[in-house]
Design an enzyme around this catalytic site. Structure first.
Site, PDB file in Angstrom:
ATOM      1  N   ARG A 118      -3.026   4.701  -2.491  1.00  0.00           N
ATOM      2  CA  ARG A 118      -2.897   3.389  -1.841  1.00  0.00           C
ATOM      3  C   ARG A 118      -2.581   2.281  -2.845  1.00  0.00           C
ATOM      4  O   ARG A 118      -1.863   1.335  -2.545  1.00  0.00           O
ATOM      5  CB  ARG A 118      -4.237   3.097  -1.150  1.00  0.00           C
ATOM      6  CG  ARG A 118      -4.475   1.670  -0.683  1.00  0.00           C
ATOM      7  CD  ARG A 118      -5.885   1.582  -0.080  1.00  0.00           C
ATOM      8  NE  ARG A 118      -6.323   0.222   0.193  1.00  0.00           N
ATOM      9  CZ  ARG A 118      -6.203  -0.383   1.374  1.00  0.00           C
ATOM     10  NH1 ARG A 118      -5.611   0.225   2.376  1.00  0.00           N
ATOM     11  NH2 ARG A 118      -6.657  -1.598   1.565  1.00  0.00           N
ATOM     12  N   ASN A 120      -3.296  -5.705  -2.265  1.00  0.00           N
ATOM     13  CA  ASN A 120      -3.549  -6.594  -1.129  1.00  0.00           C
ATOM     14  C   ASN A 120      -4.981  -7.133  -1.114  1.00  0.00           C
ATOM     15  O   ASN A 120      -5.464  -7.637  -0.109  1.00  0.00           O
ATOM     16  CB  ASN A 120      -3.230  -5.892   0.194  1.00  0.00           C
ATOM     17  CG  ASN A 120      -2.835  -6.881   1.275  1.00  0.00           C
ATOM     18  OD1 ASN A 120      -2.170  -7.878   0.995  1.00  0.00           O
ATOM     19  ND2 ASN A 120      -3.258  -6.625   2.512  1.00  0.00           N
ATOM     20  N   ARG A 121      -5.664  -7.004  -2.230  1.00  0.00           N
ATOM     21  CA  ARG A 121      -6.940  -7.690  -2.462  1.00  0.00           C
ATOM     22  C   ARG A 121      -6.836  -8.506  -3.753  1.00  0.00           C
ATOM     23  O   ARG A 121      -7.833  -8.985  -4.259  1.00  0.00           O
ATOM     24  CB  ARG A 121      -8.092  -6.675  -2.612  1.00  0.00           C
ATOM     25  CG  ARG A 121      -8.276  -5.733  -1.441  1.00  0.00           C
ATOM     26  CD  ARG A 121      -8.871  -6.422  -0.223  1.00  0.00           C
ATOM     27  NE  ARG A 121      -9.126  -5.474   0.863  1.00  0.00           N
ATOM     28  CZ  ARG A 121      -8.206  -5.096   1.765  1.00  0.00           C
ATOM     29  NH1 ARG A 121      -6.971  -5.589   1.695  1.00  0.00           N
ATOM     30  NH2 ARG A 121      -8.511  -4.247   2.724  1.00  0.00           N
ATOM     31  N   HIS A 123       0.855  -1.191   0.000  1.00  0.00           N
ATOM     32  CA  HIS A 123       0.000   0.000   0.000  1.00  0.00           C
ATOM     33  C   HIS A 123       0.889   1.239   0.000  1.00  0.00           C
ATOM     34  O   HIS A 123       1.642   1.490   0.940  1.00  0.00           O
ATOM     35  CB  HIS A 123      -0.931   0.007   1.215  1.00  0.00           C
ATOM     36  CG  HIS A 123      -2.014  -1.025   1.101  1.00  0.00           C
ATOM     37  ND1 HIS A 123      -2.521  -1.691   2.185  1.00  0.00           N
ATOM     38  CD2 HIS A 123      -2.675  -1.490   0.002  1.00  0.00           C
ATOM     39  CE1 HIS A 123      -3.470  -2.532   1.755  1.00  0.00           C
ATOM     40  NE2 HIS A 123      -3.575  -2.423   0.442  1.00  0.00           N
ATOM     41  N   GLU A 164       0.701  -4.216  11.136  1.00  0.00           N
ATOM     42  CA  GLU A 164       0.348  -2.810  10.966  1.00  0.00           C
ATOM     43  C   GLU A 164       1.239  -2.014  11.920  1.00  0.00           C
ATOM     44  O   GLU A 164       1.098  -2.108  13.137  1.00  0.00           O
ATOM     45  CB  GLU A 164      -1.130  -2.580  11.317  1.00  0.00           C
ATOM     46  CG  GLU A 164      -2.120  -3.356  10.449  1.00  0.00           C
ATOM     47  CD  GLU A 164      -2.341  -2.725   9.085  1.00  0.00           C
ATOM     48  OE1 GLU A 164      -1.766  -1.650   8.801  1.00  0.00           O
ATOM     49  OE2 GLU A 164      -3.100  -3.314   8.293  1.00  0.00           O
ATOM     50  N   HIS A 200       2.768  -3.296   6.852  1.00  0.00           N
ATOM     51  CA  HIS A 200       1.792  -2.257   6.502  1.00  0.00           C
ATOM     52  C   HIS A 200       1.790  -1.213   7.619  1.00  0.00           C
ATOM     53  O   HIS A 200       2.436  -1.379   8.653  1.00  0.00           O
ATOM     54  CB  HIS A 200       0.383  -2.858   6.426  1.00  0.00           C
ATOM     55  CG  HIS A 200       0.129  -3.719   5.228  1.00  0.00           C
ATOM     56  ND1 HIS A 200      -0.727  -3.343   4.228  1.00  0.00           N
ATOM     57  CD2 HIS A 200       0.618  -4.928   4.870  1.00  0.00           C
ATOM     58  CE1 HIS A 200      -0.766  -4.295   3.301  1.00  0.00           C
ATOM     59  NE2 HIS A 200       0.046  -5.276   3.657  1.00  0.00           N
ATOM     60  N   ARG A 216       0.778   4.460   0.393  1.00  0.00           N
ATOM     61  CA  ARG A 216       0.831   5.568   1.344  1.00  0.00           C
ATOM     62  C   ARG A 216       1.416   5.172   2.698  1.00  0.00           C
ATOM     63  O   ARG A 216       1.596   6.012   3.565  1.00  0.00           O
ATOM     64  CB  ARG A 216      -0.572   6.147   1.523  1.00  0.00           C
ATOM     65  CG  ARG A 216      -1.594   5.182   2.106  1.00  0.00           C
ATOM     66  CD  ARG A 216      -3.020   5.694   1.870  1.00  0.00           C
ATOM     67  NE  ARG A 216      -4.033   4.813   2.438  1.00  0.00           N
ATOM     68  CZ  ARG A 216      -5.343   4.988   2.271  1.00  0.00           C
ATOM     69  NH1 ARG A 216      -5.788   6.005   1.557  1.00  0.00           N
ATOM     70  NH2 ARG A 216      -6.209   4.168   2.800  1.00  0.00           N
ATOM     71  N   GLU A 217       1.707   3.880   2.873  1.00  0.00           N
ATOM     72  CA  GLU A 217       2.182   3.395   4.176  1.00  0.00           C
ATOM     73  C   GLU A 217       3.704   3.471   4.208  1.00  0.00           C
ATOM     74  O   GLU A 217       4.417   2.467   4.260  1.00  0.00           O
ATOM     75  CB  GLU A 217       1.615   1.994   4.406  1.00  0.00           C
ATOM     76  CG  GLU A 217       0.078   2.038   4.383  1.00  0.00           C
ATOM     77  CD  GLU A 217      -0.616   0.676   4.334  1.00  0.00           C
ATOM     78  OE1 GLU A 217       0.071  -0.360   4.406  1.00  0.00           O
ATOM     79  OE2 GLU A 217      -1.858   0.673   4.223  1.00  0.00           O
ATOM     80  N   TYR A 249     -14.039  -5.319   9.050  1.00  0.00           N
ATOM     81  CA  TYR A 249     -14.167  -5.684   7.640  1.00  0.00           C
ATOM     82  C   TYR A 249     -13.216  -6.819   7.280  1.00  0.00           C
ATOM     83  O   TYR A 249     -12.022  -6.589   7.107  1.00  0.00           O
ATOM     84  CB  TYR A 249     -13.831  -4.485   6.743  1.00  0.00           C
ATOM     85  CG  TYR A 249     -14.592  -3.236   7.090  1.00  0.00           C
ATOM     86  CD1 TYR A 249     -15.949  -3.127   6.787  1.00  0.00           C
ATOM     87  CD2 TYR A 249     -13.959  -2.172   7.722  1.00  0.00           C
ATOM     88  CE1 TYR A 249     -16.654  -1.982   7.111  1.00  0.00           C
ATOM     89  CE2 TYR A 249     -14.656  -1.027   8.046  1.00  0.00           C
ATOM     90  CZ  TYR A 249     -16.004  -0.938   7.739  1.00  0.00           C
ATOM     91  OH  TYR A 249     -16.693   0.199   8.063  1.00  0.00           O
TER      92      TYR A 249
END
Ligand SMILES: [Zn+2]
Length: 446
Positions: A230, A247-248, A176, A375, A300, A178-179, A353
């Site tokens: 992202r 990541n999906r 991702h 994370e 992440h 922006r991480e 989610y």
């Protein structure tokens, strides 16, 4: 008029655009301790008629954070009021999003000092790795796994690869865009484990493969055009929106839950599994060596959580979930020992989610025993992805300890040599300590 046209054409031809302006955007914060509110939050897309950009949660406060664009603020406010939901709407500090990065010249050498103190460009990251591989040619081998959509090399760093059959721990970062902190953590890991002789014994038993930048296109776009980007940067001929949530995009229960099939969504899962060249390159590389890979961590941010599978649906766990929890808790304990920072060990599917098609689920499905998403910091403030540069080093040092714990566990369980040093046996006994194995409630992936 002519001058204006000339200026516009120059701007277009050189590809210089303004850094995306977030004035008027808000951070929505909802405390979901109350089951009624939690239900609202879990169905927020149905309630609002669209899925707002879900940033992450504060597990300490049980708050969900969303990024609300300025045109949706009033609609969101009235829907929350109508549903009798208590919330906070905070201003985004526009300054946080205005520090646009430039591609830096590569005249100077990039050192560990840079890694510890600032966010690097992709080119600088690669230069740092090249220098290390020249200084430590036996220990640091760079391997190209493929190209990103825009043609940037996806590079794996192989550490302690002596041609033997040692078990492997695989770490990848920054899928991702922006991480940003995740990239520095990966580079710090490579540097520290190679340059500190104390880790030699560990590397004799366990090989480490680090992919410090799994989404270079997205990262560069986040640095130069849109801080909150992202996704990948793939383009579709039939849509104004580009990019997929890599990541999906992994081929395990792909497209089933917690994803969007709309190209403009932040969680667009792609047109098919592995549609993103980055995901295809990573899955191919892992599959080539999957029988030897015993540990996997995707780095992440944010949220300070260690997430374990399964994440594609709720209340479903691998048969060896107790081992995942035990090692996860040992990692959290090692992090806490650095500077008292709390990381929560939770199942990734049981949160707000569930999300299908993530890398940790796929890695676990391929038989990689210890598979996690971490994370990184922060958890309890509103800097979120924009972690101040003065905090980089601490987050790196904390995550390093967690990764070391995983490597020691892999060495203990799967190592082909049984050389022990006092440091590693101390860590191993930490792992063997009986730990509470209750399954904690999880939160979503940031
Ligand atoms: Zn993420």
């Amino acid at each position: 008029m002519l001058l204006q046209l000339l200026t516009i054409s120059v701007v277009i031809s050189t590809g210089i655009a303004e850094y995306k302006n977030y004035d008027g955007f808000k951070i929505l914060e909802v405390n979901f301790q109350n089951p009624r509110v939690k239900k609202y939050v879990q169905e927020i897309d149905k309630n609002l008629g669209f899925m707002p950009d879900f940033l992450g949660e504060n597990w300490k406060q049980k708050q969900a954070h969303y990024f609300i664009d300025k045109d949706s603020v009033e609609k969101v406010r009235s829907n929350l009021a109508m549903n009798n939901i208590t919330y906070q709407m905070r201003d985004v500090n526009p300054q946080l999003f205005k520090v646009r990065r430039k591609r830096r010249d590569l005249n100077g050498v990039v050192t560990i000092n840079d890694v510890n103190n600032r966010y690097l460009s992709y080119d600088e990251q690669m230069q740092f790795l090249n220098t290390l591989s020249q200084q430590y040619p036996d220990d640091v081998k760079l391997q190209k796994l493929g190209n990103s959509y825009e043609g940037r090399a996806l590079t794996a760093v192989r550490i302690g690869d002596d041609g033997s059959n040692k078990p492997i721990v695989w770490i990848d970062a920054g899928v991702h865009a922006r991480e940003w902190i995740s990239y520095n953590v990966a580079l710090y890991l490579v540097y520290t484990i190679v340059t500190q002789p104390v880790y030699r014994d560990l590397l004799n038993s366990v090989q480490l493969i680090v992919v410090p930048n799994t989404n270079p296109d997205g990262y560069e776009y986040s640095r130069t055009n849109d801080r909150m980007w992202r996704k990948t940067r793939s383009r579709f001929s039939n849509s104004r929106c580009g990019g997929a949530d890599a990541n999906r995009n992994y081929p395990f229960f792909w497209g089933t839950q917690g994803v969007s099939h709309h190209q403009c969504s932040e969680i667009y899962c792609g047109s098919r599994p592995q549609s993103e060249p980055e995901v295809l390159a990573l899955t191919n590389a892992i599959q080539r060596e999957e029988t030897r890979i015993k540990g996997y961590i995707a780095l992440h941010s944010y949220g300070q959580e260690i997430l374990y599978p399964w994440g594609h649906t709720m209340h479903t766990y691998p048969s060896d979930v107790k081992d995942l929890i035990r090692v996860g808790k040992a990692m959290a304990k090692a992090i806490k020992a650095v500077n008292n920072t709390d990381y929560n060990v939770v199942n990734s599917g049981d949160g707000l989610y569930p999300a299908a098609g993530a890398s940790d689920d796929w890695a676990k499905s391929r038989g990689i025993k210890y598979s996690y998403t971490i994370e990184l910091s922060p958890v309890d403030d509103y800097t979120g992805f924009v972690l101040p540069e003065e905090r980089i080093n601490q987050v790196c040092r904390e995550a390093f300890q967690a990764i070391q714990v995983l490597m020691i566990e892999v060495k203990t369980m799967f190592g082909i040599r049984s050389v022990t040093s006092s440091a590693s046996s101390a860590q191993s006994s930490l792992l063997l300590k009986h730990m509470r194995s209750t399954i904690s409630r999880g939160f979503g992936r940031g």
